[in-house]
Design a protein around this motif. Sequence first.
Motif, PDB file in Angstrom:
ATOM      1  N   LEU A 157       0.828  -1.207   0.000  1.00 62.73           N
ATOM      2  CA  LEU A 157       0.000   0.000   0.000  1.00 62.73           C
ATOM      3  C   LEU A 157       0.862   1.257   0.000  1.00 62.73           C
ATOM      4  CD1 LEU A 157      -2.758  -1.151   2.508  1.00 62.73           C
ATOM      5  CD2 LEU A 157      -3.197  -0.355   0.182  1.00 62.73           C
ATOM      6  N   LYS A 158       1.917   1.229   0.804  1.00 57.10           N
ATOM      7  CA  LYS A 158       2.803   2.403   0.863  1.00 57.10           C
ATOM      8  C   LYS A 158       3.524   2.620  -0.464  1.00 57.10           C
ATOM      9  CE  LYS A 158       2.669   3.894   5.262  1.00 57.10           C
ATOM     10  NZ  LYS A 158       2.272   5.258   5.601  1.00 57.10           N
ATOM     11  N   ARG A 160       2.402   1.652  -3.305  1.00 60.62           N
ATOM     12  CA  ARG A 160       1.347   1.721  -4.342  1.00 60.62           C
ATOM     13  C   ARG A 160       1.521   0.628  -5.389  1.00 60.62           C
ATOM     14  NH1 ARG A 160       3.518   7.541  -4.035  1.00 60.62           N
ATOM     15  NH2 ARG A 160       2.382   8.257  -2.233  1.00 60.62           N
ATOM     16  N   PRO A 232       2.364   1.364  17.349  1.00 58.31           N
ATOM     17  CA  PRO A 232       1.421   1.187  16.240  1.00 58.31           C
ATOM     18  C   PRO A 232       1.453  -0.241  15.686  1.00 58.31           C
ATOM     19  CG  PRO A 232       3.164   2.768  15.683  1.00 58.31           C
ATOM     20  CD  PRO A 232       3.468   2.245  17.037  1.00 58.31           C
ATOM     21  N   ARG A 234       2.151  -1.485  12.840  1.00 55.53           N
ATOM     22  CA  ARG A 234       3.302  -1.900  12.028  1.00 55.53           C
ATOM     23  C   ARG A 234       4.472  -2.314  12.926  1.00 55.53           C
ATOM     24  NH1 ARG A 234       7.399   0.837   9.061  1.00 55.53           N
ATOM     25  NH2 ARG A 234       6.723   2.796   9.976  1.00 55.53           N
TER      26      ARG A 234
ATOM     27  N   ALA B 283       3.681  14.641  -0.771  1.00 53.32           N
ATOM     28  CA  ALA B 283       4.060  13.221  -0.875  1.00 53.32           C
ATOM     29  C   ALA B 283       4.565  12.658   0.450  1.00 53.32           C
ATOM     30  CB  ALA B 283       5.119  13.056  -1.957  1.00 53.32           C
ATOM     31  N   ILE B 285       3.492  12.813   3.362  1.00 57.27           N
ATOM     32  CA  ILE B 285       2.512  12.299   4.342  1.00 57.27           C
ATOM     33  C   ILE B 285       2.376  10.780   4.242  1.00 57.27           C
ATOM     34  CG2 ILE B 285       1.189  14.464   4.438  1.00 57.27           C
ATOM     35  CD1 ILE B 285      -1.052  12.878   2.888  1.00 57.27           C
ATOM     36  N   ASN B 286       2.790  10.235   3.098  1.00 54.59           N
ATOM     37  CA  ASN B 286       2.731   8.771   2.934  1.00 54.59           C
ATOM     38  C   ASN B 286       3.672   8.057   3.904  1.00 54.59           C
ATOM     39  OD1 ASN B 286       1.612   6.530   1.470  1.00 54.59           O
ATOM     40  ND2 ASN B 286       3.610   6.251   0.514  1.00 54.59           N
ATOM     41  N   ASP B 287       4.689   8.794   4.399  1.00 55.55           N
ATOM     42  CA  ASP B 287       5.624   8.181   5.352  1.00 55.55           C
ATOM     43  C   ASP B 287       5.057   8.137   6.767  1.00 55.55           C
ATOM     44  OD1 ASP B 287       7.378   8.042   3.239  1.00 55.55           O
ATOM     45  OD2 ASP B 287       8.353   9.954   3.719  1.00 55.55           O
ATOM     46  N   LEU B 288       3.968   8.854   7.000  1.00 54.72           N
ATOM     47  CA  LEU B 288       3.378   8.847   8.345  1.00 54.72           C
ATOM     48  C   LEU B 288       2.728   7.492   8.625  1.00 54.72           C
ATOM     49  CD1 LEU B 288       1.668  12.366   8.219  1.00 54.72           C
ATOM     50  CD2 LEU B 288       3.562  11.722   9.719  1.00 54.72           C
ATOM     51  N   GLU B 289       2.800   7.103   9.896  1.00 62.40           N
ATOM     52  CA  GLU B 289       2.208   5.830  10.318  1.00 62.40           C
ATOM     53  C   GLU B 289       0.705   5.807  10.032  1.00 62.40           C
ATOM     54  OE1 GLU B 289       3.476   2.407  11.401  1.00 62.40           O
ATOM     55  OE2 GLU B 289       4.753   3.913  12.315  1.00 62.40           O
ATOM     56  N   VAL B 291      -0.945   6.130   7.375  1.00 59.48           N
ATOM     57  CA  VAL B 291      -1.460   6.990   6.291  1.00 59.48           C
ATOM     58  C   VAL B 291      -1.092   6.351   4.956  1.00 59.48           C
ATOM     59  CG1 VAL B 291      -1.322   9.241   5.151  1.00 59.48           C
ATOM     60  CG2 VAL B 291      -1.303   9.102   7.644  1.00 59.48           C
ATOM     61  N   TYR B 292      -2.075   6.198   4.084  1.00 52.57           N
ATOM     62  CA  TYR B 292      -1.842   5.619   2.756  1.00 52.57           C
ATOM     63  C   TYR B 292      -2.294   6.633   1.715  1.00 52.57           C
ATOM     64  CZ  TYR B 292      -1.524   1.459   5.629  1.00 52.57           C
ATOM     65  OH  TYR B 292      -1.166   0.567   6.595  1.00 52.57           O
ATOM     66  N   LEU B 293      -1.330   7.168   0.985  1.00 53.91           N
ATOM     67  CA  LEU B 293      -1.623   8.225   0.014  1.00 53.91           C
ATOM     68  C   LEU B 293      -1.540   7.688  -1.416  1.00 53.91           C
ATOM     69  CD1 LEU B 293      -1.807  11.237  -1.006  1.00 53.91           C
ATOM     70  CD2 LEU B 293       0.674  11.318  -0.758  1.00 53.91           C
ATOM     71  N   PHE B 294      -2.581   7.943  -2.182  1.00 54.79           N
ATOM     72  CA  PHE B 294      -2.593   7.597  -3.611  1.00 54.79           C
ATOM     73  C   PHE B 294      -2.972   8.843  -4.399  1.00 54.79           C
ATOM     74  CE2 PHE B 294      -2.130   2.982  -3.999  1.00 54.79           C
ATOM     75  CZ  PHE B 294      -2.152   2.622  -2.661  1.00 54.79           C
TER      76      PHE B 294
END
Lengths: 261, 340
Positions: A157-158, A160, A232, A234, B283, B285-289, B291-294
């Motif tokens: 997911l991370k 993509r 968390p 993960r 971009a 913010i995708n590294d935050l725990e 959080v899934y960014l597309f």
Amino acid sequence: MDRFLLTGATFCLLLSFCHTLLALGAGRYRPGVFNRVALFGGFVLLTLDLWQRGQAQGSCPINSLFDVLVFMSWSILLIYLLVGPAYHLSLLGAFTSPLVFLVLLFAQLGLAGPPAQGRFARDPWVEAHAALSLIAYGAFALAAVAGLMYLVQDRQLKKRQAGTLFYNLPPVTELGVANARLLWLGFGVLTVGFAAGFMSDLQVNNLKFATSVLIWIGYGLLLALRKTHRLPARRTAYASMVIFGLTLLALPTIQYLSTAK
Amino acid sequence: MNIVCAGINHRSATVDIREKFAVGPQELQRALSRIRDIDGLAGAVIVSTCNRVEYYTASVCPIRVLDGLRGYLKERSGEMDAPLYTHDSPSSVRHLFRVASGLDSMVLGETEILGQLKQAYASATACGATTRHLNKLFQHAFRVAKHVRSETQITRGSTSVGSVAVDLAGKIFGDLGGRTILILGAGEISEKTARSFVSRGAKTVIVANRTFDRAARLAEEIGGMAVHFENWPNIFESVDILICSTSAPQPIITREILGPLLKNRPDRPLFVIDLAVPRDAEAAINDLENVYLFDIDSLEKIVAESLEIRRAEVQRCEKMIDQHVSEFVGWMRNHMAFHA
């Protein structure tokens, strides 16, 4: 002939492992009947093997490192068969089969020797302590497997990526929940197992005792941090894999050293 | 006995032609009884969807039936010649199996067609318009579709940005029922995406837009609620899915803004769908725990990959269909004497 059942169980797991690898390689893996049947077949054969050796040894067959690994493999399969369907974790089988296969293979190739003799008298507390502890490690093993699945799905997911595994793995939230619940299950059973140990007259060396307590504290701490949201999902997944990996290394080593003395 | 198929589809005719030949549910019974008068026709099933109108018939004299069908269609469309394609068995059998499996669809591998075929067959059966051969053919076609779908990846992934977003949300949250969606920017694409989520059970949709009236209008249309744009951080704690499509020149969802907001919602994943160009979400913010960014590119990439995978599966599907066609033709040969 005395290893026939064990070899059959190992073969079942090898079949499941190969089937998964081939299907994933072809990009069309779907959790299905084949894996479930192979894992169930392996479980039945292992149960018969344990029963046979238990009869021969006159106690729960966990009297050598070889025995411990076989019993742990059995408990991993037991927990999988109980928990897998409940959490819709069919793909857990695909990850479980290589683990159990490698443990059994290592036991058979590296540790097979003359059948162990029952070392301790038939103290039910000792039997309960040993059996419950190994069942707890089975749950921890599956927690580690669920943790691995969580990390795979989280990474996809991370990054993509929507590969074959992505579509077949359960949602990342459910994997996180399964990971935590398996840890709780293992911790609960381990605690009862330890309590049974304290009720018995079993004498264990300090190193083994200290290691066992450390493992118990490690899992307890992990669960406490998870419960209070300080860790968390993960990191819990990572930690469950690391602690189980250390356990897998530590306990057999200590068992081996104890037996060598 | 012969199975004859005659029809038009999205490849052979444009929509303005297809609509002239479409058979609506209310006129299906009449159409079926009308074509059953065609000389030599034993039974028929009419499949009419937005992309195709097809007549599957059982007949001992295909040429006479085709002539009759052409005449009927001409009469129906006001003397227009239908750009018909025709298939005789076994080609007609293969065609139906391909249609049922989604291989003949506009979107390769789509599954809606199977339901439409089942509906068409049920309607024909209810009118008493099917024969033993047609019954066997359609039941076999449904089996073929199931077989092809379960053994190949022809239905793999999604083929639109909206459905990819819904799939991804499913892989994050599992059940979408009860999830809360926040839309930042009331554009058309975010509206479509939000509708996809609502159709899959998302509970609450909150719309925030720089122009409040527009937010209110969209919220009303999709059954949500509107908030003033500057207030979105206040309701963020309950949000599971964030859809952004504002026309802001700079990112409005940054690590600095999101970081503190996430602390109030530990262990709750956040799915950010950034449909804006230039992008609304940074971009990083995708590294935050959790959080899934597309962004739009990553969603379109998944759509392209899905289509590519589906295309790569066509050959395997065709082989499976060939086997089924042989099986069915074998059955037909053995039951020649018991037609109708």
